[in-house]
Every structure is written in structure tokens, then in C-alpha cells.
Design a protein around this motif. Structure first.
Motif, PDB file in Angstrom:
ATOM      1  N   SER A 163       0.825  -1.206   0.000  1.00 44.59           N
ATOM      2  CA  SER A 163       0.000   0.000   0.000  1.00 44.59           C
ATOM      3  C   SER A 163       0.860   1.257   0.000  1.00 44.59           C
ATOM      4  CB  SER A 163      -0.927  -0.001   1.217  1.00 44.59           C
ATOM      5  OG  SER A 163      -1.861  -1.062   1.156  1.00 44.59           O
ATOM      6  N   THR A 172      -6.295   7.049  -7.384  1.00 43.90           N
ATOM      7  CA  THR A 172      -6.473   5.617  -7.137  1.00 43.90           C
ATOM      8  C   THR A 172      -5.535   5.117  -6.050  1.00 43.90           C
ATOM      9  OG1 THR A 172      -7.152   5.277  -9.442  1.00 43.90           O
ATOM     10  CG2 THR A 172      -6.437   3.338  -8.221  1.00 43.90           C
ATOM     11  N   SER A 173      -4.284   5.576  -6.065  1.00 44.54           N
ATOM     12  CA  SER A 173      -3.318   5.140  -5.059  1.00 44.54           C
ATOM     13  C   SER A 173      -3.720   5.603  -3.660  1.00 44.54           C
ATOM     14  CB  SER A 173      -1.927   5.661  -5.411  1.00 44.54           C
ATOM     15  OG  SER A 173      -1.858   7.079  -5.300  1.00 44.54           O
ATOM     16  N   VAL A 229      -6.854   6.264  -2.609  1.00 45.38           N
ATOM     17  CA  VAL A 229      -8.031   5.493  -2.193  1.00 45.38           C
ATOM     18  C   VAL A 229      -7.640   4.063  -1.853  1.00 45.38           C
ATOM     19  CG1 VAL A 229     -10.285   4.637  -2.927  1.00 45.38           C
ATOM     20  CG2 VAL A 229      -9.583   6.955  -3.523  1.00 45.38           C
ATOM     21  N   TRP A 230      -6.708   3.485  -2.608  1.00 44.96           N
ATOM     22  CA  TRP A 230      -6.224   2.131  -2.316  1.00 44.96           C
ATOM     23  C   TRP A 230      -5.568   2.085  -0.945  1.00 44.96           C
ATOM     24  CZ3 TRP A 230      -6.427  -2.788  -4.022  1.00 44.96           C
ATOM     25  CH2 TRP A 230      -5.439  -3.675  -3.561  1.00 44.96           C
ATOM     26  N   ARG A 241      -8.306   2.315   1.592  1.00 39.78           N
ATOM     27  CA  ARG A 241      -9.098   1.075   1.613  1.00 39.78           C
ATOM     28  C   ARG A 241      -8.437   0.009   2.468  1.00 39.78           C
ATOM     29  NH1 ARG A 241     -12.151  -2.308   2.622  1.00 39.78           N
ATOM     30  NH2 ARG A 241     -12.838  -3.999   1.272  1.00 39.78           N
ATOM     31  N   SER A 300     -15.117   3.135   0.121  1.00 36.39           N
ATOM     32  CA  SER A 300     -13.922   3.392  -0.686  1.00 36.39           C
ATOM     33  C   SER A 300     -13.675   2.291  -1.712  1.00 36.39           C
ATOM     34  CB  SER A 300     -12.695   3.554   0.219  1.00 36.39           C
ATOM     35  OG  SER A 300     -12.441   2.365   0.954  1.00 36.39           O
ATOM     36  N   LEU A 332     -12.754   3.064  -5.449  1.00 37.83           N
ATOM     37  CA  LEU A 332     -11.558   2.490  -6.055  1.00 37.83           C
ATOM     38  C   LEU A 332     -11.871   1.861  -7.406  1.00 37.83           C
ATOM     39  CD1 LEU A 332      -8.559   1.676  -5.780  1.00 37.83           C
ATOM     40  CD2 LEU A 332      -9.325  -0.394  -4.611  1.00 37.83           C
TER      41      LEU A 332
END
Length: 209
Positions: free
Chosen positions: A100, A129-130, A132-133, A136, A161, A165
């Protein structure tokens, strides 16, 4: 003693009648963090002249509104059990955390590229995206808030999320391949916003079920 997962409450471990562990303060992370309890020598070998008998009692109190579950319990020599525990921590905690953070760093670089080339929206989408990842997967690495409004909102953000994502991944894929599907993109964005709003913990859905 080693237990890969314990979920639903603070686990207690008794060996030959002695309490060795009562995880009452940080039990909310047990569902993803393995439990390792060293058994002192004097608890087992009370009388070297007799046969060794070890009684291990693992207690998991029932808590209303929570799901109780426990995986297999391993008891054995420290060097063997510790190897299993270290391997589980590496695969279950450390590796996802490093992954992550690595993706988050790549996203920061992508945001820097987009800042210089604003017309390349794919860089911005990858950066979002990174982030939210990373969010998450945050519940795998931190202690969860205690039961209450903060706990409910945290889990709502965690679950919501996932749809954010997926939407960002689709949009990034469209931009990366230089494709535009405006109706699909608007429908995807609207559905994501609608489901996130409909599942907010302030809405009285629980009382209607």
C-alpha cells in the motif's frame, strides 16, 4: 501458543490455570493480527520428576452485535510456533502494508507528473487511485476506533472506498487507452455517489431491517 486469527472480543489464554494473556485493550485488531503467547518454563515444568501435562484454555467472550470466530490453535516448541507466527505476520500484515505504501509513493510521483502536464488526466486518476487504495487497506494496519459513531463512520468509509476504487480504476483504464465513454463514465460516477450516500451511518436503514 499461536492463533492466526481471533475475531469478536478480547481473547484470554490460560495455561495450567494461570492467566497468560488478556487482550482487553487492543482486541479489535485480532481479526487480522495473529496472536502469539509465550508459555513460561515454570508453568509447564512444575515438577521435572513427573510427566508433563499442559492444559491450554482459550476463552473468547460472547459480545452482542459482534461475530465470534477463532482459527486453529497451535501449541508447541517456541522455535517452531514462532516461525509460523512470523510468517503469518509477514504475509498478513507487513506485505500488504508495504504494498500500500509503495503504491501511494508511486501515486505521489504520478501527481507530480500531472501537475506539470495537466492535459494528461490519467496521471491524476492514478494518483487518486493510489490514495483510495491506501485508505481502503488502512483497517489492516491500524487499531480500529472503539464501538460508537467513529467506528461506524470509519467502517462506512472503508466499505464505500471500495466502490470509489473500482470507479477510479475504470476511469484510469479509459484514459490510459485513450478512450472516452461519457455515458458510461457519468453512470459509473452517479452510481458510486448514490451507493455511498445511501449507506451512510446517519440513515436509519438498520432500524428498518
Amino acid at each position: 501458543m499461536y492463533v492466526p486469527r481471533v475475531q469478536g472480543g478480547p481473547v484470554e489464554v490460560h495455561v495450567n490455570g494461570r492467566l497468560l494473556m488478556a487482550n482487553r485493550d487492543d482486541w479489535s485488531t485480532q481479526w487480522n493480527r495473529p496472536v502469539y503467547v509465550p508459555i513460561p518454563h515454570d508453568v509447564v515444568f512444575t515438577n521435572p520428576a513427573t510427566d508433563v501435562e499442559v492444559e491450554v484454555v482459550v476463552g473468547l467472550p460472547w459480545r452482542p452485535g459482534f461475530t465470534q470466530a477463532m482459527s486453529s490453535v497451535w501449541v508447541g516448541p517456541a522455535h517452531e510456533v514462532r516461525t509460523l507466527y512470523d510468517r503469518r505476520v509477514l504475509l498478513q500484515v507487513t506485505a500488504p502494508q508495504v504494498t500500500s505504501l509503495t503504491i501511494l509513493v508511486l501515486g505521489l510521483f504520478s501527481f507530480g507528473f500531472w501537475w506539470r502536464q495537466r492535459q494528461e488526466s490519467a496521471y491524476l486518476l492514478f494518483a487518486l487511485t493510489s490514495v483510495v487504495w491506501w485508505f481502503r487497506n488502512l483497517h489492516y494496519h491500524i487499531a480500529l476506533p472503539p464501538p460508537g459513531p467513529a467506528h461506524d463512520w470509519f467502517w462506512w468509509l472503508t466499505h464505500a472506498s471500495l466502490s470509489w476504487l473500482m470507479a477510479l480504476i475504470y476511469l484510469f483504464a479509459f484514459r490510459f487507452h485513450q478512450r472516452r465513454y461519457r455515458s458510461v463514465e457519468w453512470a459509473l460516477g452517479g452510481f458510486t455517489v448514490l451507493t455511498a450516500a445511501a449507506t451512510m451511518p446517519v440513515l436509519p436503514w438498520e432500524g428498518l431491517v
